[in-house]
Design a protein around this motif. Structure first.
Motif, PDB file in Angstrom:
ATOM      1  N   LEU A   1      40.710  57.423  42.090  1.00  0.00           N
ATOM      2  CA  LEU A   1      39.409  56.758  42.133  1.00  0.00           C
ATOM      3  C   LEU A   1      38.766  57.054  43.478  1.00  0.00           C
ATOM      4  CD1 LEU A   1      40.666  53.389  40.656  1.00  0.00           C
ATOM      5  CD2 LEU A   1      39.459  55.213  39.433  1.00  0.00           C
ATOM      6  N   ARG A   2      37.617  57.728  43.434  1.00  0.00           N
ATOM      7  CA  ARG A   2      36.906  58.070  44.666  1.00  0.00           C
ATOM      8  C   ARG A   2      36.529  56.779  45.411  1.00  0.00           C
ATOM      9  NH1 ARG A   2      32.447  61.925  43.270  1.00  0.00           N
ATOM     10  NH2 ARG A   2      34.183  63.351  43.254  1.00  0.00           N
ATOM     11  N   HIS A   3      36.749  56.768  46.716  1.00  0.00           N
ATOM     12  CA  HIS A   3      36.390  55.645  47.599  1.00  0.00           C
ATOM     13  C   HIS A   3      37.198  54.379  47.310  1.00  0.00           C
ATOM     14  CE1 HIS A   3      33.104  58.308  48.585  1.00  0.00           C
ATOM     15  NE2 HIS A   3      32.564  58.158  47.403  1.00  0.00           N
ATOM     16  N   GLN A   4      38.370  54.498  46.683  1.00  0.00           N
ATOM     17  CA  GLN A   4      39.193  53.318  46.357  1.00  0.00           C
ATOM     18  C   GLN A   4      40.649  53.579  46.730  1.00  0.00           C
ATOM     19  OE1 GLN A   4      38.080  50.427  45.267  1.00  0.00           O
ATOM     20  NE2 GLN A   4      35.969  51.023  44.896  1.00  0.00           N
ATOM     21  N   ALA A   5      40.890  53.921  47.978  1.00  0.00           N
ATOM     22  CA  ALA A   5      42.248  54.270  48.420  1.00  0.00           C
ATOM     23  C   ALA A   5      43.251  53.163  48.096  1.00  0.00           C
ATOM     24  CB  ALA A   5      42.252  54.578  49.910  1.00  0.00           C
ATOM     25  N   ALA A   6      42.878  51.909  48.300  1.00  0.00           N
ATOM     26  CA  ALA A   6      43.807  50.805  48.032  1.00  0.00           C
ATOM     27  C   ALA A   6      44.159  50.717  46.547  1.00  0.00           C
ATOM     28  CB  ALA A   6      43.207  49.485  48.515  1.00  0.00           C
ATOM     29  N   LEU A   7      43.180  50.885  45.674  1.00  0.00           N
ATOM     30  CA  LEU A   7      43.455  50.837  44.231  1.00  0.00           C
ATOM     31  C   LEU A   7      44.281  52.040  43.774  1.00  0.00           C
ATOM     32  CD1 LEU A   7      40.249  49.540  42.414  1.00  0.00           C
ATOM     33  CD2 LEU A   7      42.461  48.444  42.592  1.00  0.00           C
ATOM     34  N   ASN A   8      44.056  53.199  44.377  1.00  0.00           N
ATOM     35  CA  ASN A   8      44.797  54.397  43.982  1.00  0.00           C
ATOM     36  C   ASN A   8      46.303  54.220  44.134  1.00  0.00           C
ATOM     37  OD1 ASN A   8      42.720  56.073  43.077  1.00  0.00           O
ATOM     38  ND2 ASN A   8      42.219  56.714  45.156  1.00  0.00           N
ATOM     39  N   ARG A   9      46.720  53.423  45.099  1.00  0.00           N
ATOM     40  CA  ARG A   9      48.154  53.184  45.304  1.00  0.00           C
ATOM     41  C   ARG A   9      48.735  52.261  44.228  1.00  0.00           C
ATOM     42  NH1 ARG A   9      46.190  53.352  50.615  1.00  0.00           N
ATOM     43  NH2 ARG A   9      45.950  51.095  50.764  1.00  0.00           N
ATOM     44  N   ARG A  10      47.864  51.553  43.492  1.00  0.00           N
ATOM     45  CA  ARG A  10      48.316  50.589  42.472  1.00  0.00           C
ATOM     46  C   ARG A  10      47.766  50.942  41.090  1.00  0.00           C
ATOM     47  NH1 ARG A  10      46.232  46.460  46.560  1.00  0.00           N
ATOM     48  NH2 ARG A  10      44.567  46.191  45.073  1.00  0.00           N
TER      49      ARG A  10
ATOM     50  N   ILE B   1      47.128  49.002  36.073  1.00  0.00           N
ATOM     51  CA  ILE B   1      46.560  48.769  37.400  1.00  0.00           C
ATOM     52  C   ILE B   1      46.941  47.379  37.905  1.00  0.00           C
ATOM     53  CG2 ILE B   1      44.346  47.963  36.463  1.00  0.00           C
ATOM     54  CD1 ILE B   1      43.040  49.494  38.862  1.00  0.00           C
ATOM     55  N   ASP B   2      47.279  47.349  39.166  1.00  0.00           N
ATOM     56  CA  ASP B   2      47.549  46.097  39.850  1.00  0.00           C
ATOM     57  C   ASP B   2      46.273  45.785  40.634  1.00  0.00           C
ATOM     58  OD1 ASP B   2      48.666  43.887  41.027  1.00  0.00           O
ATOM     59  OD2 ASP B   2      49.982  45.016  42.372  1.00  0.00           O
ATOM     60  N   LEU B   3      45.469  44.893  40.100  1.00  0.00           N
ATOM     61  CA  LEU B   3      44.163  44.603  40.691  1.00  0.00           C
ATOM     62  C   LEU B   3      44.281  43.803  41.989  1.00  0.00           C
ATOM     63  CD1 LEU B   3      42.241  43.817  37.420  1.00  0.00           C
ATOM     64  CD2 LEU B   3      41.803  45.733  38.954  1.00  0.00           C
ATOM     65  N   PRO B   4      43.261  43.900  42.840  1.00  0.00           N
ATOM     66  CA  PRO B   4      43.257  43.136  44.093  1.00  0.00           C
ATOM     67  C   PRO B   4      43.361  41.628  43.836  1.00  0.00           C
ATOM     68  CG  PRO B   4      41.481  44.756  44.069  1.00  0.00           C
ATOM     69  CD  PRO B   4      42.086  44.753  42.700  1.00  0.00           C
ATOM     70  N   THR B   5      43.764  40.919  44.855  1.00  0.00           N
ATOM     71  CA  THR B   5      43.982  39.477  44.784  1.00  0.00           C
ATOM     72  C   THR B   5      42.778  38.729  44.226  1.00  0.00           C
ATOM     73  OG1 THR B   5      45.427  39.695  46.680  1.00  0.00           O
ATOM     74  CG2 THR B   5      44.716  37.470  46.133  1.00  0.00           C
ATOM     75  N   ALA B   6      41.586  39.172  44.555  1.00  0.00           N
ATOM     76  CA  ALA B   6      40.358  38.491  44.095  1.00  0.00           C
ATOM     77  C   ALA B   6      40.288  38.395  42.574  1.00  0.00           C
ATOM     78  CB  ALA B   6      39.129  39.216  44.631  1.00  0.00           C
ATOM     79  N   PHE B   7      40.942  39.301  41.872  1.00  0.00           N
ATOM     80  CA  PHE B   7      40.905  39.306  40.409  1.00  0.00           C
ATOM     81  C   PHE B   7      42.038  38.500  39.777  1.00  0.00           C
ATOM     82  CE2 PHE B   7      38.518  43.083  41.567  1.00  0.00           C
ATOM     83  CZ  PHE B   7      37.398  42.958  40.767  1.00  0.00           C
ATOM     84  N   ARG B   8      42.956  38.013  40.561  1.00  0.00           N
ATOM     85  CA  ARG B   8      44.119  37.307  40.018  1.00  0.00           C
ATOM     86  C   ARG B   8      43.736  35.986  39.353  1.00  0.00           C
ATOM     87  NH1 ARG B   8      48.213  39.689  43.805  1.00  0.00           N
ATOM     88  NH2 ARG B   8      48.150  41.785  42.968  1.00  0.00           N
ATOM     89  N   PHE B   9      42.551  35.451  39.669  1.00  0.00           N
ATOM     90  CA  PHE B   9      42.113  34.196  39.060  1.00  0.00           C
ATOM     91  C   PHE B   9      41.295  34.436  37.794  1.00  0.00           C
ATOM     92  CE2 PHE B   9      42.691  33.258  43.594  1.00  0.00           C
ATOM     93  CZ  PHE B   9      43.704  32.321  43.477  1.00  0.00           C
TER      94      PHE B   9
ATOM     95  N   LEU C   1      33.696  44.776  36.304  1.00  0.00           N
ATOM     96  CA  LEU C   1      33.503  43.495  36.967  1.00  0.00           C
ATOM     97  C   LEU C   1      32.736  43.710  38.263  1.00  0.00           C
ATOM     98  CD1 LEU C   1      36.974  41.921  36.164  1.00  0.00           C
ATOM     99  CD2 LEU C   1      34.857  41.679  34.874  1.00  0.00           C
ATOM    100  N   MET C   2      33.332  43.481  39.430  1.00  0.00           N
ATOM    101  CA  MET C   2      32.614  43.643  40.697  1.00  0.00           C
ATOM    102  C   MET C   2      32.867  45.005  41.340  1.00  0.00           C
ATOM    103  SD  MET C   2      33.180  39.859  42.333  1.00  0.00           S
ATOM    104  CE  MET C   2      34.958  39.972  42.233  1.00  0.00           C
ATOM    105  N   LEU C   3      33.610  45.876  40.684  1.00  0.00           N
ATOM    106  CA  LEU C   3      33.964  47.174  41.250  1.00  0.00           C
ATOM    107  C   LEU C   3      33.131  48.293  40.642  1.00  0.00           C
ATOM    108  CD1 LEU C   3      37.861  46.928  41.056  1.00  0.00           C
ATOM    109  CD2 LEU C   3      36.461  46.733  43.121  1.00  0.00           C
ATOM    110  N   THR C   4      32.869  49.311  41.435  1.00  0.00           N
ATOM    111  CA  THR C   4      32.301  50.551  40.938  1.00  0.00           C
ATOM    112  C   THR C   4      33.375  51.614  41.110  1.00  0.00           C
ATOM    113  OG1 THR C   4      30.056  49.922  41.545  1.00  0.00           O
ATOM    114  CG2 THR C   4      30.473  52.276  41.205  1.00  0.00           C
ATOM    115  N   LEU C   5      33.801  52.189  40.013  1.00  0.00           N
ATOM    116  CA  LEU C   5      34.897  53.155  40.013  1.00  0.00           C
ATOM    117  C   LEU C   5      34.375  54.534  39.643  1.00  0.00           C
ATOM    118  CD1 LEU C   5      37.443  50.935  38.069  1.00  0.00           C
ATOM    119  CD2 LEU C   5      37.197  51.142  40.548  1.00  0.00           C
ATOM    120  N   GLU C   6      34.835  55.545  40.394  1.00  0.00           N
ATOM    121  CA  GLU C   6      34.474  56.932  40.114  1.00  0.00           C
ATOM    122  C   GLU C   6      35.754  57.738  39.928  1.00  0.00           C
ATOM    123  OE1 GLU C   6      31.351  58.682  42.619  1.00  0.00           O
ATOM    124  OE2 GLU C   6      31.111  56.672  43.494  1.00  0.00           O
TER     125      GLU C   6
END
Length: 178
Positions: free
Chosen positions: A88-97, A125-133, A59-64
């Motif tokens: 995930l490189r450069h995704q500290a917030a996502l790594n926790r979820r 994965i628990d995606l960021p709020t922006a993806f909840r819709f 979607l709008m994310l680039t994951l490494e």
């Protein structure tokens, strides 16, 4: 929470060689290069490797993803591929979820005519709020397609490289006995 899952099976025919394919498979440091490009692999220790994947667009994310993977023979001469460690490189917030599990097995056929195996990849994965819709079914179908593509790429590389690597290895083994 979004649960993503993919699985792939592989069957590879091998022309009989003087050195059985199961001996080649047990050399995990050699086998790992049939699974992934050498530039993506770092040897961490005996039977332990780090795989750095190419960036993936979701979607709008680039994951490494960077996964620590264990590849080792079991008592049945099967090769186990396992990981529950991925970040995930450069995704500290996502790594926790983010939860990751890779399980695979690769085994030589008893008649030495080939190799068969399968792999399963699960991510929660628990995606960021922006993806909840975004509809969960869209997130899951897109994510599952990406995971399937990853496993398919590994499968295709294995199908191309295993025979080539095995032939080269058997040539080296046979010439070392001369």
């Amino acid at each position: 929470m979004v649960h993503l899952h993919a699985s792939q099976s592989v069957e590879i025919a091998i022309f009989p060689a003087p050195v059985p394919i199961h001996q080649y498979l047990s050399d995990t440091e050699r086998l790992v290069y049939a699974l992934a490009d050498p530039s993506q692999i770092k040897v961490l220790g005996r039977h332990q490797f780090q795989f750095s994947m190419r960036p993936i667009k979701f979607l709008m994310l680039t994951l490494e993803p960077i996964a620590d993977v264990q590849i080792y023979p079991n008592e049945c001469d099967e090769i186990i591929i396992y990981s529950d460690s991925c970040r995930l490189r450069h995704q500290a917030a996502l790594n926790r979820r983010f939860s990751f599990k890779l399980r695979g097995i690769l085994a030589a056929r008893s008649d030495n005519s080939g190799v068969s195996g399968n792999a399963e990849l699960d991510i929660i994965i628990d995606l960021p709020t922006a993806f909840r819709f975004t509809p969960k079914s869209l997130l899951e179908s897109t994510g599952n397609a990406i995971l399937n593509g990853i496993l398919m790429a590994i499968k295709q590389r294995l199908q191309r490289r295993l025979i080539h690597e095995y032939r080269g290895w058997t040539s080296g083994v046979l010439t070392s006995f001369k």
